[in-house]
Motif scaffolding. Structure first.
Motif, PDB file in Angstrom:
ATOM      1  N   LEU A 206      71.145  79.447  43.348  1.00 47.45           N
ATOM      2  CA  LEU A 206      70.486  78.244  43.838  1.00 47.45           C
ATOM      3  C   LEU A 206      70.262  77.214  42.731  1.00 47.45           C
ATOM      4  O   LEU A 206      70.037  76.032  43.023  1.00 47.45           O
ATOM      5  N   LYS A 207      70.296  77.659  41.483  1.00 47.42           N
ATOM      6  CA  LYS A 207      70.120  76.752  40.335  1.00 47.42           C
ATOM      7  C   LYS A 207      68.830  75.950  40.464  1.00 47.42           C
ATOM      8  O   LYS A 207      68.795  74.724  40.282  1.00 47.42           O
ATOM      9  N   LEU A 208      67.755  76.639  40.751  1.00 47.56           N
ATOM     10  CA  LEU A 208      66.463  76.003  40.967  1.00 47.56           C
ATOM     11  C   LEU A 208      65.729  75.855  39.634  1.00 47.56           C
ATOM     12  O   LEU A 208      65.588  76.816  38.880  1.00 47.56           O
ATOM     13  N   GLU A 209      65.268  74.650  39.353  1.00 46.76           N
ATOM     14  CA  GLU A 209      64.581  74.385  38.089  1.00 46.76           C
ATOM     15  C   GLU A 209      63.088  74.710  38.206  1.00 46.76           C
ATOM     16  O   GLU A 209      62.450  74.446  39.226  1.00 46.76           O
ATOM     17  N   ARG A 210      62.542  75.283  37.151  1.00 45.06           N
ATOM     18  CA  ARG A 210      61.108  75.560  37.113  1.00 45.06           C
ATOM     19  C   ARG A 210      60.311  74.244  37.160  1.00 45.06           C
ATOM     20  O   ARG A 210      60.709  73.256  36.534  1.00 45.06           O
ATOM     21  N   LYS A 211      59.184  74.251  37.875  1.00 42.84           N
ATOM     22  CA  LYS A 211      58.391  73.039  38.038  1.00 42.84           C
ATOM     23  C   LYS A 211      56.966  73.166  37.526  1.00 42.84           C
ATOM     24  O   LYS A 211      56.273  72.153  37.361  1.00 42.84           O
ATOM     25  N   ALA A 212      56.491  74.372  37.276  1.00 39.71           N
ATOM     26  CA  ALA A 212      55.074  74.577  36.974  1.00 39.71           C
ATOM     27  C   ALA A 212      54.608  73.779  35.757  1.00 39.71           C
ATOM     28  O   ALA A 212      53.557  73.129  35.798  1.00 39.71           O
ATOM     29  N   LYS A 213      55.365  73.822  34.671  1.00 40.71           N
ATOM     30  CA  LYS A 213      54.960  73.128  33.448  1.00 40.71           C
ATOM     31  C   LYS A 213      54.847  71.630  33.674  1.00 40.71           C
ATOM     32  O   LYS A 213      53.877  70.993  33.238  1.00 40.71           O
ATOM     33  N   ASN A 214      55.812  71.060  34.382  1.00 40.00           N
ATOM     34  CA  ASN A 214      55.794  69.630  34.669  1.00 40.00           C
ATOM     35  C   ASN A 214      54.648  69.266  35.609  1.00 40.00           C
ATOM     36  O   ASN A 214      53.997  68.220  35.435  1.00 40.00           O
ATOM     37  N   PHE A 215      54.392  70.110  36.593  1.00 37.91           N
ATOM     38  CA  PHE A 215      53.267  69.877  37.502  1.00 37.91           C
ATOM     39  C   PHE A 215      51.952  69.832  36.715  1.00 37.91           C
ATOM     40  O   PHE A 215      51.090  68.982  36.969  1.00 37.91           O
ATOM     41  N   TYR A 216      51.808  70.760  35.781  1.00 36.57           N
ATOM     42  CA  TYR A 216      50.562  70.847  35.030  1.00 36.57           C
ATOM     43  C   TYR A 216      50.384  69.624  34.136  1.00 36.57           C
ATOM     44  O   TYR A 216      49.271  69.110  33.979  1.00 36.57           O
ATOM     45  N   LYS A 217      51.468  69.129  33.567  1.00 30.54           N
ATOM     46  CA  LYS A 217      51.409  67.902  32.756  1.00 30.54           C
ATOM     47  C   LYS A 217      50.949  66.721  33.609  1.00 30.54           C
ATOM     48  O   LYS A 217      50.116  65.914  33.190  1.00 30.54           O
ATOM     49  N   LYS A 218      51.498  66.617  34.813  1.00 29.64           N
ATOM     50  CA  LYS A 218      51.114  65.523  35.715  1.00 29.64           C
ATOM     51  C   LYS A 218      49.647  65.652  36.126  1.00 29.64           C
ATOM     52  O   LYS A 218      48.930  64.648  36.235  1.00 29.64           O
ATOM     53  N   PHE A 219      49.215  66.885  36.347  1.00 27.59           N
ATOM     54  CA  PHE A 219      47.809  67.104  36.717  1.00 27.59           C
ATOM     55  C   PHE A 219      46.881  66.651  35.594  1.00 27.59           C
ATOM     56  O   PHE A 219      45.896  65.936  35.820  1.00 27.59           O
ATOM     57  N   LYS A 220      47.188  67.020  34.359  1.00 21.85           N
ATOM     58  CA  LYS A 220      46.317  66.685  33.231  1.00 21.85           C
ATOM     59  C   LYS A 220      46.305  65.193  32.925  1.00 21.85           C
ATOM     60  O   LYS A 220      45.306  64.659  32.422  1.00 21.85           O
ATOM     61  N   SER A 221      47.412  64.511  33.230  1.00 23.25           N
ATOM     62  CA  SER A 221      47.482  63.082  32.942  1.00 23.25           C
ATOM     63  C   SER A 221      46.960  62.219  34.084  1.00 23.25           C
ATOM     64  O   SER A 221      46.804  61.008  33.946  1.00 23.25           O
ATOM     65  N   SER A 222      46.671  62.827  35.212  1.00 22.94           N
ATOM     66  CA  SER A 222      46.174  62.079  36.366  1.00 22.94           C
ATOM     67  C   SER A 222      44.741  61.616  36.128  1.00 22.94           C
ATOM     68  O   SER A 222      43.908  62.388  35.640  1.00 22.94           O
ATOM     69  N   PRO A 223      44.421  60.393  36.501  1.00 16.92           N
ATOM     70  CA  PRO A 223      43.040  59.913  36.314  1.00 16.92           C
ATOM     71  C   PRO A 223      42.056  60.593  37.262  1.00 16.92           C
ATOM     72  O   PRO A 223      40.846  60.572  37.021  1.00 16.92           O
ATOM     73  N   PHE A 224      42.567  61.195  38.336  1.00 13.54           N
ATOM     74  CA  PHE A 224      41.692  61.821  39.324  1.00 13.54           C
ATOM     75  C   PHE A 224      41.474  63.304  39.035  1.00 13.54           C
ATOM     76  O   PHE A 224      40.417  63.852  39.294  1.00 13.54           O
ATOM     77  N   LYS A 225      42.494  63.947  38.502  1.00 12.09           N
ATOM     78  CA  LYS A 225      42.427  65.373  38.179  1.00 12.09           C
ATOM     79  C   LYS A 225      41.888  66.196  39.354  1.00 12.09           C
ATOM     80  O   LYS A 225      40.949  66.992  39.212  1.00 12.09           O
ATOM     81  N   GLU A 226      42.458  65.994  40.519  1.00 11.39           N
ATOM     82  CA  GLU A 226      42.068  66.763  41.690  1.00 11.39           C
ATOM     83  C   GLU A 226      42.434  68.233  41.508  1.00 11.39           C
ATOM     84  O   GLU A 226      43.481  68.554  40.951  1.00 11.39           O
ATOM     85  N   SER A 227      41.576  69.121  41.999  1.00  9.74           N
ATOM     86  CA  SER A 227      41.796  70.545  41.790  1.00  9.74           C
ATOM     87  C   SER A 227      43.082  71.035  42.436  1.00  9.74           C
ATOM     88  O   SER A 227      43.664  72.031  41.982  1.00  9.74           O
ATOM     89  N   LYS A 228      43.541  70.330  43.474  1.00  8.58           N
ATOM     90  CA  LYS A 228      44.779  70.755  44.119  1.00  8.58           C
ATOM     91  C   LYS A 228      45.942  70.742  43.132  1.00  8.58           C
ATOM     92  O   LYS A 228      46.829  71.593  43.192  1.00  8.58           O
ATOM     93  N   GLY A 229      45.958  69.771  42.215  1.00  8.14           N
ATOM     94  CA  GLY A 229      47.020  69.715  41.224  1.00  8.14           C
ATOM     95  C   GLY A 229      47.031  70.937  40.334  1.00  8.14           C
ATOM     96  O   GLY A 229      48.089  71.464  39.979  1.00  8.14           O
ATOM     97  N   ARG A 230      45.832  71.401  39.952  1.00  7.98           N
ATOM     98  CA  ARG A 230      45.743  72.603  39.132  1.00  7.98           C
ATOM     99  C   ARG A 230      46.164  73.830  39.932  1.00  7.98           C
ATOM    100  O   ARG A 230      46.894  74.700  39.435  1.00  7.98           O
ATOM    101  N   ILE A 231      45.726  73.906  41.183  1.00 14.64           N
ATOM    102  CA  ILE A 231      46.093  75.050  42.027  1.00 14.64           C
ATOM    103  C   ILE A 231      47.605  75.104  42.231  1.00 14.64           C
ATOM    104  O   ILE A 231      48.223  76.171  42.121  1.00 14.64           O
ATOM    105  N   TYR A 232      48.211  73.956  42.542  1.00 18.75           N
ATOM    106  CA  TYR A 232      49.671  73.914  42.679  1.00 18.75           C
ATOM    107  C   TYR A 232      50.348  74.449  41.424  1.00 18.75           C
ATOM    108  O   TYR A 232      51.279  75.265  41.488  1.00 18.75           O
ATOM    109  N   SER A 233      49.893  73.970  40.263  1.00 20.73           N
ATOM    110  CA  SER A 233      50.523  74.342  38.997  1.00 20.73           C
ATOM    111  C   SER A 233      50.411  75.839  38.741  1.00 20.73           C
ATOM    112  O   SER A 233      51.393  76.491  38.359  1.00 20.73           O
TER     113      SER A 233
END
Length: 423
Positions: A206-233
């Motif tokens: 399937l050649k699926l790329e890992r997303k967790a690290k990028n998700f976590y970067k987006k969560f930390k840089s978000s001005p809202f820092k909603e917990s859902k972003g952390r849970i997703y990551s």
């Protein structure tokens, strides 16, 4: 019900049913042959039903060879027979041992039939019967430590004894259960951390790329820092580790192993939970999962993804309700709501890999578990459906699902990808 030590297990992904279970069966059979002092033998393994249909994508053949082959010697023959399906459970495998000179596999020295029933658990049978001859009960060789058989009995016992669910666990398991759960939480935490720091592509076609690290970067840089972003990551991190055959904890299975650690690690951060509080929450989730394992199923091959992601979501919702201060009635309500909205979920992994839709489902349903807990708290104790009733409904729904939608990769998303790749 069984000990939580049989529910939460540490092992390698991508599938508790297709890798951990077969590995356990192969090891058990290998030790049996050692006890009989049999040497210079060859093994024939016949995989049936779902174990055969998605065995290659789930690394079933790989883990069996790793367990049985002697120092690189090719003494293992594996046969895939997806058309043979036992009434007892679709995840079946027969292991036979032969003298090395018996090249035609005429006279087995020993034979055993194993069923991988979910969560890394196996049931063993002698192999002198037909596919419709096995009784359906699941109590053989099981050591129950909890006398209660369903959640209603647990609820009544806790009310009568005036104890909480964590106290209920300690009362029947002893204080040593906390050391075991401490190791479980440590393994969950390590899995998430490793997943958050890993990049690249997951193994397979399937050649699926890992997303967790990028998700976590987006969560930390978000001005809202909603917990859902952390849970997703967190959920993606654990689930991607599972897809890479990394170390995970069955909760209740490898395929759904991202939900509980994602939720619990998030609340540990947000609520500054102590280790004792974390372990208590794990115990609550384990009790709920045990009820499903005892009275329903945690096998995607038997009841579809509702038995894996659905059960994990139910466990997570009840756990969050506990963390937020709900009593046992509120915990039951949250757990019931979660499964109510997971009924009928199909298990249709693309090419048999525990990747699509499995990884995204871990993230989405981790968040959904939190939503169900919040809803139950706002709604109050007015639920008309009990947890036991929803467990039974889930089991019946799973039985009614076509086999093509229960971890066979023959329908749904799996069929779509096969057609695109012309496989």
């Amino acid at each position: 019900m069984e000990t939580l030590k049989e529910f939460y297990k540490i092992g390698n992904g991508p599938s508790s049913s297709h890798t951990m279970g077969p590995q356990k069966a192969a090891f058990k059979f290998r030790e049996l042959m050692k006890e009989k002092s049999e040497k210079n033998i060859i093994y024939k393994i016949e995989l049936y039903g779902s174990l055969a249909a998605t065995g290659k994508g789930h690394l079933t053949d790989f883990i069996i060879r790793e367990t049985l082959e002697d120092s690189g010697t090719d003494n293992v023959k594996i046969i895939f027979s997806p058309e043979i399906v036992y009434d007892y459970h679709t995840n079946a495998m027969k292991i036979s041992a032969y003298a090395r000179e018996d090249n035609n596999y005429n006279n087995p020295l020993e034979e055993r039939l194993y069923f991988s029933i979910g969560g890394g658990s196996i049931v063993e049978k002698m192999s002198d019967f037909g596919i419709h001859d096995i009784p359906k009960e699941r109590v053989e060789n099981r050591k129950d430590v909890y006398p209660q058989k369903n959640f209603q009995e647990i609820l009544e016992y806790c009310i009568e004894e005036n104890i909480t669910l964590p106290q209920y666990v300690e009362k029947h398991e002893g204080t040593e259960i906390w050391e075991y759960l401490r190791e479980i939480w440590k393994a969950m935490d390590e899995t998430v951390k490793k997943g958050l720091n890993s990049e690249g592509y997951l193994p397979g076609k399937l050649k699926l790329e890992r997303k967790a690290k990028n998700f976590y970067k987006k969560f930390k840089s978000s001005p809202f820092k909603e917990s859902k972003g952390r849970i997703y990551s967190y959920a993606l991190a654990a689930s991607e580790e599972n897809a890479s055959a990394g170390k995970v904890v069955t909760a209740p299975t490898c395929g759904a192993s991202g939900i509980i650690p994602a939720i619990l690690k998030n609340y540990q951060r947000e609520n500054d939970m102590s280790e004792e509080e974390v372990l208590n929450a794990l115990a609550v989730a384990g009790v709920i999962g045990n009820v499903y394992k005892q009275n329903g199923s945690i096998s995607g091959a038997e009841v579809g993804c509702q038995g894996e992601i659905g059960v994990a979501c139910s466990m997570g919702a009840g756990m969050v309700a506990y963390i937020l201060g709900s009593d046992i009635y509120g915990i039951e309500y949250a757990s019931e709501i979660a499964m109510e909205h997971c009924l009928g979920m199909t298990c249709d992994p693309m090419l048999g890999y525990v990747q699509i839709p499995c990884i995204e489902r871990n993230a989405i349903y981790a968040s959904k578990a939190v939503d169900c807990a919040h809803y139950s708290i706002m709604s109050g104790d007015n639920n008309l459906v009990s947890l036991d009733e929803i467990v039974q409904t889930m089991l019946e729904t799973g039985k009614d699902l076509k086999a093509d939608y229960k971890e066979t990769s023959l329908a749904g998303l799996a069929k779509l990808k096969k057609e695109k790749l012309d496989l």
